[in-house]
Scaffold this active site. Structure first.
Site, short mmCIF file in Angstrom:
data_model
loop_
_atom_site.label_atom_id
_atom_site.label_comp_id
_atom_site.label_asym_id
_atom_site.label_seq_id
_atom_site.Cartn_x
_atom_site.Cartn_y
_atom_site.Cartn_z
CB ALA A 69 1.07 -0.66 -0.83
CG PHE A 104 3.88 5.42 -4.12
CD1 PHE A 104 4.30 6.41 -4.99
CD2 PHE A 104 2.53 5.33 -3.80
CE1 PHE A 104 3.39 7.30 -5.55
CE2 PHE A 104 1.62 6.22 -4.35
CZ PHE A 104 2.04 7.21 -5.22
CG HIS A 119 -0.05 5.48 -13.73
ND1 HIS A 119 -0.19 6.40 -12.73
CD2 HIS A 119 1.25 5.08 -13.68
CE1 HIS A 119 0.97 6.55 -12.10
NE2 HIS A 119 1.85 5.75 -12.65
NE ARG A 176 -6.65 -7.45 0.65
CZ ARG A 176 -7.23 -7.38 -0.51
NH1 ARG A 176 -6.51 -7.25 -1.59
NH2 ARG A 176 -8.53 -7.43 -0.62
#
Ligand code: INI
Length: 152
Positions: free
Chosen positions: A72, A14, A80, A119
């Protein structure tokens, strides 16, 4: 420093454009410290929620000195967000305490895609790289602590 140490890398697909950079960063760190490709077990899972399940399965094998979790979770993507963030983090902690295996957490949790990009190799370093460095340091530390124990 890390020759002979064995690592599991569990990476979610994902947001793959982010997680692939985290995975590459983790491998770069391990190779830099002398870990060979044969001593790295790489596992892909669908999303961050599945990471703890794969980390648990790897821990059960007893193969790895440490496992690095790479994922990530981006708030903008999901209603959610909190569930995914909390369950993945608590799942990792549960495995860590149950199996006494070192687990380094590089599951990014950010509000925006830009923060995740920063990041994973842009402005704010690569958290995969950093987590792998931490994993090596902790394996080394635990080996030293165990060696002290044998002196008693
Ligand atoms: N999984 C992620 O790794 N990151 C996300 O941002 C995310 N969002 O946005 O929903 C996400 N969801 C999928 C989740 O991890 C599970 O794969 C899914 O719920 C099936 O269990």
């Amino acid at each position: 420093m890390a020759q002979g140490m064995r690592f599991g890398l569990v990476c979610s697909r994902f947001n793959e454009f982010i997680t692939s950079s985290l995975l590459q960063g983790a491998k770069d760190a391990l190779f830099r410290l002398g870990v060979t490709e044969q001593d790295i077990l790489e596992v892909m899972v669908p999303g961050a929620l599945e990471i703890p399940q794969a980390v648990r399965a790897l821990a059960q094998t007893g193969y790895c000195d440490a496992i690095v979790a790479l994922g990530a979770v981006i708030r903008g993507d999901t209603a959610h967000f909190d569930v995914v963030v909390n369950q993945s983090a608590s799942g990792l902690s549960a495995v860590e305490s149950e199996y006494s295996v070192i687990v380094a957490n590089a599951i990014l949790t950010t509000d925006t895609i830009e923060q995740a990009i920063d990041r994973s190799g842009a402005k704010a370093g690569n958290k995969g790289y950093e987590a792998a460095m931490v994993a090596v340091e902790m394996v080394d530390l635990f080996r030293k602590i165990r060696a002290y124990g044998k002196l008693d």
